[in-house]
Scaffold this motif. Structure first.
Motif, mmCIF file in Angstrom:
data_model
loop_
_atom_site.group_PDB
_atom_site.id
_atom_site.type_symbol
_atom_site.label_atom_id
_atom_site.label_comp_id
_atom_site.label_asym_id
_atom_site.label_seq_id
_atom_site.Cartn_x
_atom_site.Cartn_y
_atom_site.Cartn_z
ATOM 1 N N GLU A 1 0.857 -1.175 0.000
ATOM 2 C CA GLU A 1 0.000 0.000 0.000
ATOM 3 C C GLU A 1 0.898 1.232 0.000
ATOM 4 O O GLU A 1 1.692 1.432 0.923
ATOM 5 C CB GLU A 1 -0.909 -0.006 1.234
ATOM 6 C CG GLU A 1 -1.834 -1.219 1.272
ATOM 7 C CD GLU A 1 -2.623 -1.320 2.556
ATOM 8 O OE1 GLU A 1 -2.508 -0.398 3.402
ATOM 9 O OE2 GLU A 1 -3.353 -2.316 2.729
ATOM 10 N N VAL A 2 0.811 2.024 -1.058
ATOM 11 C CA VAL A 2 1.718 3.158 -1.218
ATOM 12 C C VAL A 2 1.085 4.431 -0.688
ATOM 13 O O VAL A 2 -0.130 4.542 -0.535
ATOM 14 C CB VAL A 2 2.116 3.344 -2.701
ATOM 15 C CG1 VAL A 2 2.896 2.137 -3.193
ATOM 16 C CG2 VAL A 2 0.889 3.591 -3.577
ATOM 17 N N ASP A 3 1.926 5.394 -0.441
ATOM 18 C CA ASP A 3 1.494 6.734 -0.010
ATOM 19 C C ASP A 3 0.860 7.437 -1.212
ATOM 20 O O ASP A 3 1.515 7.620 -2.241
ATOM 21 C CB ASP A 3 2.708 7.509 0.494
ATOM 22 C CG ASP A 3 2.356 8.897 1.013
ATOM 23 O OD1 ASP A 3 1.218 9.351 0.787
ATOM 24 O OD2 ASP A 3 3.239 9.517 1.651
ATOM 25 N N ASN B 1 2.943 10.052 -2.569
ATOM 26 C CA ASN B 1 4.246 9.618 -3.065
ATOM 27 C C ASN B 1 4.166 8.130 -3.394
ATOM 28 O O ASN B 1 4.459 7.273 -2.552
ATOM 29 C CB ASN B 1 5.336 9.878 -2.032
ATOM 30 C CG ASN B 1 6.714 9.451 -2.535
ATOM 31 O OD1 ASN B 1 6.876 9.063 -3.693
ATOM 32 N ND2 ASN B 1 7.712 9.509 -1.666
ATOM 33 N N LYS C 1 6.695 5.394 -2.284
ATOM 34 C CA LYS C 1 6.962 5.115 -0.870
ATOM 35 C C LYS C 1 5.892 4.169 -0.322
ATOM 36 O O LYS C 1 4.704 4.381 -0.533
ATOM 37 C CB LYS C 1 6.974 6.414 -0.055
ATOM 38 C CG LYS C 1 7.311 6.192 1.416
ATOM 39 C CD LYS C 1 7.348 7.511 2.186
ATOM 40 C CE LYS C 1 7.691 7.284 3.658
ATOM 41 N NZ LYS C 1 7.736 8.557 4.430
ATOM 42 N N GLU D 1 3.553 2.780 2.328
ATOM 43 C CA GLU D 1 2.889 3.241 3.544
ATOM 44 C C GLU D 1 2.537 2.073 4.457
ATOM 45 O O GLU D 1 2.535 2.185 5.679
ATOM 46 C CB GLU D 1 1.622 4.009 3.164
ATOM 47 C CG GLU D 1 0.967 4.746 4.309
ATOM 48 C CD GLU D 1 -0.182 5.613 3.814
ATOM 49 O OE1 GLU D 1 -1.209 5.045 3.384
ATOM 50 O OE2 GLU D 1 -0.048 6.854 3.831
ATOM 51 N N ASN D 2 2.226 0.923 3.836
ATOM 52 C CA ASN D 2 1.885 -0.275 4.605
ATOM 53 C C ASN D 2 2.188 -1.503 3.762
ATOM 54 O O ASN D 2 2.098 -1.453 2.532
ATOM 55 C CB ASN D 2 0.404 -0.252 5.007
ATOM 56 C CG ASN D 2 0.085 -1.242 6.113
ATOM 57 O OD1 ASN D 2 0.995 -1.758 6.777
ATOM 58 N ND2 ASN D 2 -1.186 -1.508 6.332
ATOM 59 N N VAL E 1 9.337 -0.420 6.508
ATOM 60 C CA VAL E 1 8.114 0.372 6.344
ATOM 61 C C VAL E 1 7.856 1.196 7.592
ATOM 62 O O VAL E 1 7.523 2.397 7.527
ATOM 63 C CB VAL E 1 6.914 -0.546 6.031
ATOM 64 C CG1 VAL E 1 5.606 0.263 6.064
ATOM 65 C CG2 VAL E 1 7.081 -1.207 4.664
ATOM 66 N N ASN E 2 7.994 0.573 8.756
ATOM 67 C CA ASN E 2 7.776 1.283 10.019
ATOM 68 C C ASN E 2 8.789 2.415 10.222
ATOM 69 O O ASN E 2 8.481 3.418 10.877
ATOM 70 C CB ASN E 2 7.841 0.300 11.189
ATOM 71 C CG ASN E 2 6.686 -0.679 11.200
ATOM 72 O OD1 ASN E 2 5.609 -0.379 10.666
ATOM 73 N ND2 ASN E 2 6.886 -1.850 11.782
ATOM 74 N N GLY F 1 9.840 4.161 7.777
ATOM 75 C CA GLY F 1 9.574 5.139 6.724
ATOM 76 C C GLY F 1 10.626 5.155 5.637
ATOM 77 O O GLY F 1 10.755 6.153 4.910
#
Length: 413
Positions: A166-168, A171, A174, A176-177, A235-236, A238
Motif C-alpha cells: 500500500e503506497v502513499d 508519493n 513510498k 505506507e503499509n 516500512v515502520n 519510513g
C-alpha cells in the motif's frame, strides 16, 4: 553497476510443498521448466543480464541436484572475481536449519562481510520473468530509501495470495503499509481493480540490511521472513520504497510479454506457465536474444519426427520440443517435450508437459498431464482420461484436472 559494489543473493531454500510430487526429490528452484531450463535459471539470468557478477545461491532442502546444476551451468570467469556460488545451510549459529528467508541471510552473513557491498539485491528462485535490476537499482539510489521492493500489479481478487503493498497516495514510490496475504487488500490509487503485490525481489543498502537482519535474529517472536518481518521493519521506519515493475524496460520485449511475471509455486501455476509458452504469439517469449535465459548446454542430437513401421507419421503442433526427442508415429499437440523424450506409434499427447527421459509406449493417450523425469508409460495406458483410474494408481490430480506422475513411475493400463 560497475561504479558501485552490488552483491546478489538468491533465496533457494524453500521446500516447495505445494509443488509436490515434483519436489519430492528436488528443491523447488531445481524443478525443470520449459524443456531445457530449471526454475532458478530465470532469476540467475536476470541478475547476470543486469550486470551482477558476484552472486550466492542460498540452498537448504534436497539441494543436491540444485547444487550440481549451479556448479555445472553457472561457471563465471574468475579473472575479475566473478562467480555464482551455491551456499548450503552452514549452521554457523547453532545446529539448526534456516527458520525463514531472513534467517538464511543471517546464517550466511559471512558472504556479505567478505564482499562488503554497497547494495544487496535479494531475489527468489522460483519465478518466471525478465527484469533489469540495474534500472531498479538506479531507482532505489535516487529514492534515498534503505529498502526497495519490486512490485507488480495483480487483479484485486488475486492479491490475497501475495504480500500487498500500500503506497502513499502523495508519493506512490513510498510504501505506507505492507501486509502478507491480507483478506482485504487495498487497491492501487486510481485503479480499484488492481493491487500492488510484492514480486519477492528486493534491493537494500547493505549496511541497513545487515542491521535489520541482525536485529530480527534477536527477536524470538519473529518468523524471520523477508516479506513478513524485514520489509515491515523498513516500512515502520519510513524508509521502504516500491519499484513498479511496469516501468522496467527489457531489450527485445514485446507489448505482449512486457511485465510478464508468474509465481510457479503450485502445480496449476507451473502448468499454466508452460501453456503460456506454446501459443503462436507466446505470452512469455523464450526467443528474445537481447535478454537471453541461460541454461545448461547438453550434448544430445536434434529432435526427430519419423514414420513408424505402419506408415503413421510422427508429428507435432503448437509445441516446444527439446534436443534428443524422437516421435515415431505418434502425435504431440500443445505440449512441452523435454530432452530425450520418446513417443511411440499411435500415441496422442495433448496439453501436457513431459520432463526428461519420459518414455511413452504405443497406443497411449496423455491429456493435461505433467510427467516427471524417467516416467515410463506402458503400451495402451492412458493418463488424464479417467480421473478415478488415475487416483486408483496413486497419481496426483489437482482440482482443475491436471494429473501429475511422480519421477520414475511405471504407468500401466
Amino acid at each position: 553497476m560497475g561504479r558501485t559494489r552490488v552483491f546478489g543473493m538468491v533465496l533457494a531454500g524453500g521446500e516447495g510443498k505445494r509443488l509436490m510430487p515434483l519436489t519430492a526429490d528436488r528443491a523447488k528452484p531445481a524443478v525443470p521448466f520449459a524443456g531445457s531450463y530449471r526454475l532458478i535459471d530465470f532469476a540467475l539470468s536476470n541478475l547476470i543480464n543486469s550486470g551482477l557478477r558476484r552472486i550466492v545461491v542460498l540452498t537448504q532442502y534436497k539441494s543436491h541436484s540444485l547444487d550440481r546444476h549451479v556448479s555445472q551451468t553457472w561457471r563465471m570467469s574468475p579473472l575479475l572475481g566473478a562467480y555464482v556460488a551455491s551456499v548450503p545451510a552452514q549452521q554457523r549459529l547453532g545446529k539448526r536449519w534456516y527458520t525463514g528467508s531472513a534467517d538464511a541471510i543471517l546464517q550466511s552473513m559471512n558472504a556479505l562481510s567478505d564482499e562488503r557491498p554497497d547494495y544487496v539485491v535479494v531475489v527468489g528462485a522460483d519465478h518466471v520473468y525478465r527484469m533489469d535490476f540495474d534500472q531498479m537499482l538506479q531507482s532505489h539510489i535516487e529514492s534515498g530509501m534503505e529498502a526497495t521492493v519490486a512490485a507488480i500489479r495483480q487483479p484485486i481478487a488475486l492479491a490475497p495470495q501475495f504480500g500487498v503493498i500500500e503506497v502513499d497516495p502523495a508519493n506512490p514510490t513510498k510504501i505506507e503499509n505492507f501486509r502478507e496475504k491480507p483478506s482485504d487488500p487495498k487497491s492501487v490509487p486510481g485503479d480499484p481493480s488492481q493491487a500492488l503485490v510484492s514480486m519477492g525481489n528486493y534491493i537494500f543498502n547493505a549496511q541497513s540490511l545487515i542491521e535489520a537482519i541482525e536485529l530480527d535474529g534477536q527477536n524470538e517472536d519473529s518468523s524471520h521472513d523477508m516479506g513478513g518481518d524485514i520489509i515491515p521493519y523498513f516500512v515502520n521506519k519510513g524508509t521502504a520504497g516500491a519499484y513498479d515493475f511496469t516501468y522496467n524496460e527489457i531489450p527485445g520485449a514485446t507489448d505482449r510479454d512486457k511485465s510478464y511475471w508468474r509465481d510457479v509455486g503450485t502445480i496449476d501455476s507451473y502448468y499454466d506457465a508452460h501453456m503460456d509458452l506454446i501459443s503462436t504469439m507466446p505470452i512469455f517469449n523464450l526467443y528474445n536474444a537481447d535478454w537471453p535465459v541461460y541454461n545448461q548446454q547438453i550434448n544430445l542430437p536434434p529432435a526427430k519426427f519419423i514414420h513408424d513401421s505402419e506408415g503413421n507419421q510422427g508429428r507435432t503442433n503448437d509445441s516446444i520440443v527439446s534436443l534428443g526427442v524422437v516421435v515415431s508415429g505418434g502425435i504431440v499437440e500443445r505440449s512441452v517435450l523435454s530432452p530425450n523424450v520418446r513417443v511411440a506409434s499411435r500415441s496422442l499427447i495433448t496439453d501436457s508437459v513431459l520432463l526428461d527421459n519420459v518414455q511413452i509406449g504405443r497406443d497411449c493417450t496423455i491429456r493435461k498431464a505433467i510427467l516427471d523425469k524417467d516416467v515410463v508409460v506402458a503400451d495402451g495406458a492412458s493418463i488424464g482420461v479417467n480421473r478415478e483410474r488415475d487416483l486408483e494408481r496413486g497419481l496426483t490430480v489437482t482440482d482443475t484436472g491436471i494429473v501429475v506422475v511422480a519421477k520414475g513411475l511405471l504407468v500401466k493400463p
